[in-house]
Every structure is written in C-alpha cells, then in structure tokens.
Design an enzyme around this catalytic site. Structure first.
Site, PDB file in Angstrom:
ATOM      1  N   LEU A 169       0.973  -1.165  -0.042  1.00 11.23           N
ATOM      2  CA  LEU A 169       0.149  -0.067  -0.002  1.00 11.23           C
ATOM      3  C   LEU A 169       0.878   1.201   0.056  1.00 11.23           C
ATOM      4  CD1 LEU A 169      -2.959   0.882   2.207  1.00 11.23           C
ATOM      5  CD2 LEU A 169      -1.049   2.317   2.439  1.00 11.23           C
ATOM      6  N   ASN A 223       0.792   5.548   0.503  1.00 12.15           N
ATOM      7  CA  ASN A 223      -0.018   6.735   0.729  1.00 12.15           C
ATOM      8  C   ASN A 223       0.925   8.049   0.519  1.00 12.15           C
ATOM      9  OD1 ASN A 223       0.584   5.487   3.359  1.00 12.15           O
ATOM     10  ND2 ASN A 223      -0.423   7.372   4.204  1.00 12.15           N
ATOM     11  N   ASP A 224       0.877   8.907   1.532  1.00 13.35           N
ATOM     12  CA  ASP A 224       1.249  10.168   1.134  1.00 13.35           C
ATOM     13  C   ASP A 224       2.609  10.231   0.415  1.00 13.35           C
ATOM     14  OD1 ASP A 224      -0.416  10.430   2.869  1.00 13.35           O
ATOM     15  OD2 ASP A 224       0.675  11.498   4.561  1.00 13.35           O
ATOM     16  N   GLN A 251       4.950   6.918   1.674  1.00 13.52           N
ATOM     17  CA  GLN A 251       4.481   6.019   2.699  1.00 13.52           C
ATOM     18  C   GLN A 251       4.319   4.756   1.997  1.00 13.52           C
ATOM     19  OE1 GLN A 251       3.213   6.911   6.599  1.00 13.52           O
ATOM     20  NE2 GLN A 251       5.184   7.583   5.795  1.00 13.52           N
ATOM     21  N   SER A 256       4.928  10.505   7.669  1.00 16.84           N
ATOM     22  CA  SER A 256       5.227  11.383   6.732  1.00 16.84           C
ATOM     23  C   SER A 256       6.169  12.475   7.137  1.00 16.84           C
ATOM     24  CB  SER A 256       3.991  12.037   6.224  1.00 16.84           C
ATOM     25  OG  SER A 256       3.258  10.877   5.480  1.00 16.84           O
ATOM     26  N   ARG A 281       2.570  15.662  13.563  1.00 12.47           N
ATOM     27  CA  ARG A 281       3.224  14.907  12.680  1.00 12.47           C
ATOM     28  C   ARG A 281       3.528  15.661  11.467  1.00 12.47           C
ATOM     29  NH1 ARG A 281      -1.528  11.739  13.722  1.00 12.47           N
ATOM     30  NH2 ARG A 281      -3.362  12.046  12.197  1.00 12.47           N
ATOM     31  N   ASP A 282       4.044  15.157  10.359  1.00 11.41           N
ATOM     32  CA  ASP A 282       4.304  15.578   9.258  1.00 11.41           C
ATOM     33  C   ASP A 282       5.081  16.551   8.839  1.00 11.41           C
ATOM     34  OD1 ASP A 282       2.367  13.442   8.986  1.00 11.41           O
ATOM     35  OD2 ASP A 282       0.898  14.361   8.375  1.00 11.41           O
ATOM     36  N   GLU A 340      -3.156  17.408   9.242  1.00 10.16           N
ATOM     37  CA  GLU A 340      -2.128  16.670   8.680  1.00 10.16           C
ATOM     38  C   GLU A 340      -1.402  17.157   7.443  1.00 10.16           C
ATOM     39  OE1 GLU A 340      -3.757  12.247   9.720  1.00 10.16           O
ATOM     40  OE2 GLU A 340      -4.419  13.012   7.826  1.00 10.16           O
TER      41      GLU A 340
END
Ligand code: FRU
Length: 448
Positions: free
Chosen positions: A17, A19-20, A36, A80, A137-138, A190
C-alpha cells in the site's frame, strides 16, 4: 490474469500500500519521490518510507525502502515528512511513531544522506511541546530569510487541529515557536506546507481531519480533505495572515496530502496521494487482487495568476503524446486506443452546455450554463452507483484530462480547478462520447 488497471505514467507500488508523498525533491539532478509504504500488506498497520527516483518525472525507478521503523522512536511507523538539500547533503524529516500499550508518542526525526542512497538517522529528535496531543506529525521544512522553518501538523490539547511552527539554525536543533494557524482545522491537521508563489503570496496547505460517528451504522468514519489558504507569512512576527477564504485543493473523489518542492527550473511542483478512499472503497479496490493498492497524482506546477492558484500538469508529460486525433463535429463517439490517454477540449463559446463521458461511462462530465455548475460523476466500484462532485463555474473554456488506465485527472479552465479520481472498468474498449462542440471548437485526443 491481465491487469487492466496498471498505470503507465503514475507512481504506484509493485506491491503493498502506498499513501502520502514524502520528501519530494530534486537532489543532484535526480527527482526523489519518497512515499508512505506498507510493503507487507494492503492496510495501514505498517509504514516506512519507500523511494522512487527519476530524471524526468515520467519514468520512475523503484529504489525499494529508504527509511525503516527500526528504532524505539519510530518502531510503530516512519510517518510522513519532507526533505531539504543543504551543503550537498539530503536532510529527511519524518515523524517517528511509537505506541506503548496503545499510548501514542510522536517525535519529529531526522535522517541525513550524502549520496541519496543511505539515510542515516540522527540522535536529535523533537518531542511534542506542551499544549498539544501526540497527534503531532508530518514535518515540512524550508529555508527562511535568516533560519530554517518547520511546520508540523498538530492537535491542540482541546482536541482541535493546528499548524505548529518551529525554527532552527542548523537543521538539527529545533525550537518550538508558536501556533501558526488554527482556524477551523477540525480535530487534527495533517501534512501542512507553506511556500511563496510569484513573489506575491504565501500559500498554506492544510489537511484537516475529523472522526464522525454514524449512528445508523454504529461506526466511526474519518473525514478529511486537502485545502489551501492564501495570505502573508511574516517571518519576523511569525504570523500567517490569510487574505482569501480557504479553498479545496482538488474537487475530485481521490486526493489528499499534497506536498510541494521547488525544482531547479524554479517551478513549484506539487504531488498528492490520489487515493484517500472511503474504507469500503479501499476494501473493495480492484487492484488488491494484484497485490497492491493506491497511487500518487501526476506532478503539477503551481502558479499564482490573477489572484488565483493554478495547477497544471508538468510540461514533461507532453513528451508522451502520440497518435493525435482531432474531433470537431458537434457530437461523437470513439474508442481510445488504450486507457492511458489525454483529452483536450478547447472551447470559444464558453456559455453552451457540454457533456463528456469517459471510459464506457465510468466517468461523466457535464457543464450547464443555466446552473453554472460543472458536475463530475464517477462510478463507485463498491456498489456500481454514480457519485457526484460539483463546482460552481461561470464559464467552461477548457478541459484537459489525463487518464492512466485506472485514474483520471481533469484540469478545468487551464488549471483553475482540478478533479482527481480513480476509476475501474473491466471493459477493454475504452469508449469516449461527447455532446456539445460548437463551430470552431475541438476535442483533441492523444495516446500517452
Ligand atoms: C496522511 C497521514 C499522515 C501520516 C501518514 C501515515 O495521510 O495520516 O498524517 O503521517 O498518513 O501514513
């Protein structure tokens, strides 16, 4: 089994999978696209940074894993973040997640690379300051006039979202300064980003997120979307003053966590995750049977013109064009050669109705001058019903659509708005229908 959904010019994982987008940067003449990644499964239980590299942003090579969850601070996820080049070195900033007996602890962490291949984690970490929960986060880092800045997506102790600002002189020691922005950011913010366009305006990107309880189904759903706010970032006062209402970054069904960087041609390039699906859609996503799920958007160039944000696909994409065909009759139907194609509608009578169906009516686009609404429908692969998104639009002058076997990105009026989405059709014949071309107008088709 043939995979009709496999993309040709978008980044998607060969397994697991994605993601970001993370740490998107041009370093030593190569584009680095970290992301990610759960390389072990099709859920969100494990996260590391994977890496793709490219010389042209069209052909990407998977470099496998870049940062793994292999120390105490990040053992429950390398989440992230962003990257920066300084003195020839690549600095990566990410969130290390640790859950002890279900108790979440987040730390902003740093890894440095001198060759773009090995990433050495540093001992310096940033703990969450008072006033925030561990939904912190991030990190997004950039160079200011006198120091480095970092934004972190946050949740305040009162459980509302915020963007936290930090500063540093050496990229290793960071000082928490203040909350830069916290207006209507739901429960968590986020993936923030902040950058200047056209020497004129500062753009703050936020992804507000909240959990909604649905009593009829007795379950919680997560609702989140990406937006931007234009305004002025005052470095001395460490303040952000909006000068327009916040806007959605993308009007489609699948778009989240955009991230930007400046390339060596001075372009502000943005890419996002093109798959923030609802849970049921994620569970039923047809690519699962091939062992992978999700993808990233095409890189887009951001500009600020006439007080508006424009998003346009990187011009490199036009190198892929071949087999051009031009349609000029008032209505028509034709088969695309493959599912990876571009359509370009150019209108001069912008106040007439127009309808376009893509890929065997899996996607429908309708402009109505009476209601001044552009409506985009997409067939939901969970139940086969059409889902709708709308945009108020006083005229439709142009549509530019990039399809890649199972994704479509629809740029409206030269990039004033974009609709990004996944679609799935098992039909090998990719039928396109249109109604409403006026004299002198054309619909161009290119295989990509
Ligand atoms: C956004 C996000 C980030 C987090 C990452 C984890 O999609 O939830 O806030 O760092 O994904 O994969």
């Amino acid at each position: 089994m043939d995979n009709l959904y496999k993309m040709t010019y978008h980044i998607e994982p060969n397994r697991g999978l994605i993601n970001d987008p993370n740490g998107f940067i041009q370093y030593k003449d190569t584009y680095y696209f970290f992301h990610q990644w759960n390389r072990f499964g099709l859920d969100h239980s494990y996260k590391e940074w994977g890496l793709f590299t490219s010389k042209d942003m069209l052909h990407w090579q998977s470099q496998g894993s870049a940062i793994l969850p292999d120390r105490e601070e990040d053992r429950n996820g390398v989440h992230s973040g962003s990257s920066i080049e300084y003195n020839g070195k690549l600095y990566l900033f990410y969130t290390g997640s640790n859950k002890n007996n279900g108790v979440r602890k987040s730390r902003q962490c740093i890894a440095i690379s001198e060759n773009g291949k090995t990433f050495i984690k540093q001992k310096e970490v940033i703990d969450t300051p008072n006033g925030f929960t561990e939904h912190h986060r991030d990190p997004k880092v950039w160079r200011g006039k006198n120091n480095w800045w970092m934004l972190v997506g946050a949740q305040k102790s009162d459980l509302t979202g915020a963007v936290a600002l930090y500063s540093s002189n050496d990229l290793l020691q960071w000082k928490y300064e203040r909350i830069l922005y916290d207006k209507d950011l739901d429960q968590v913010c986020e993936c923030p980003d902040l950058f200047q366009l056209n020497n004129e305006v500062d753009i703050l990107i936020c992804c507000p997120q909240k959990r909604i309880f649905i009593p009829s189904e007795n379950k919680e759903e997560v609702s989140s979307y990406a937006c931007y706010i234009s305004g002025v970032f005052n470095e001395n006062a460490m303040s952000f003053t909006p000068n327009q209402h916040r806007k959605r970054f993308d009007y489609g069904f699948d778009f989240y966590s955009p991230q930007t960087f400046l390339d060596n041609k001075g372009r502000r390039i943005m890419a996002g995750w093109m798959s923030r699906m609802e849970e049921e859609q994620e569970q039923c996503c047809p690519t699962r049977k091939f062992g992978y799920i999700h993808c990233l958007t095409l890189p887009r160039v951001l500009t600020w013109e006439n007080n508006m944000l424009y998003q346009r696909p990187i011009e490199e994409i036009f190198q892929l064009r071949h087999n051009a065909q031009i349609y000029t009759s008032s209505q028509g139907k034709f088969e695309a050669e493959t599912g990876h194609f571009e359509l370009h509608l150019i209108r001069n009578k912008t106040n007439y109705p127009f309808t376009l169906y893509l890929c065997n009516r899996t996607i429908g686009i309708t402009y109505s001058p009476e209601t001044q609404i552009l409506e985009v429908k997409r067939k939901n692969w969970v139940d086969g019903k059409m889902q709708t998104r709308q945009l108020a639009l006083s005229e439709l002058s142009e549509l530019q659509i990039f399809s890649d076997n199972s994704s479509a990105e629809i740029f409206v009026n030269d990039g004033v708005a974009v609709f990004s989405m996944r679609y799935f059709t098992d039909n090998q014949n990719i039928e396109i229908e249109y109604v409403g071309l006026q004299q002198g107008e054309k619909l161009e088709y290119f295989t990509l």
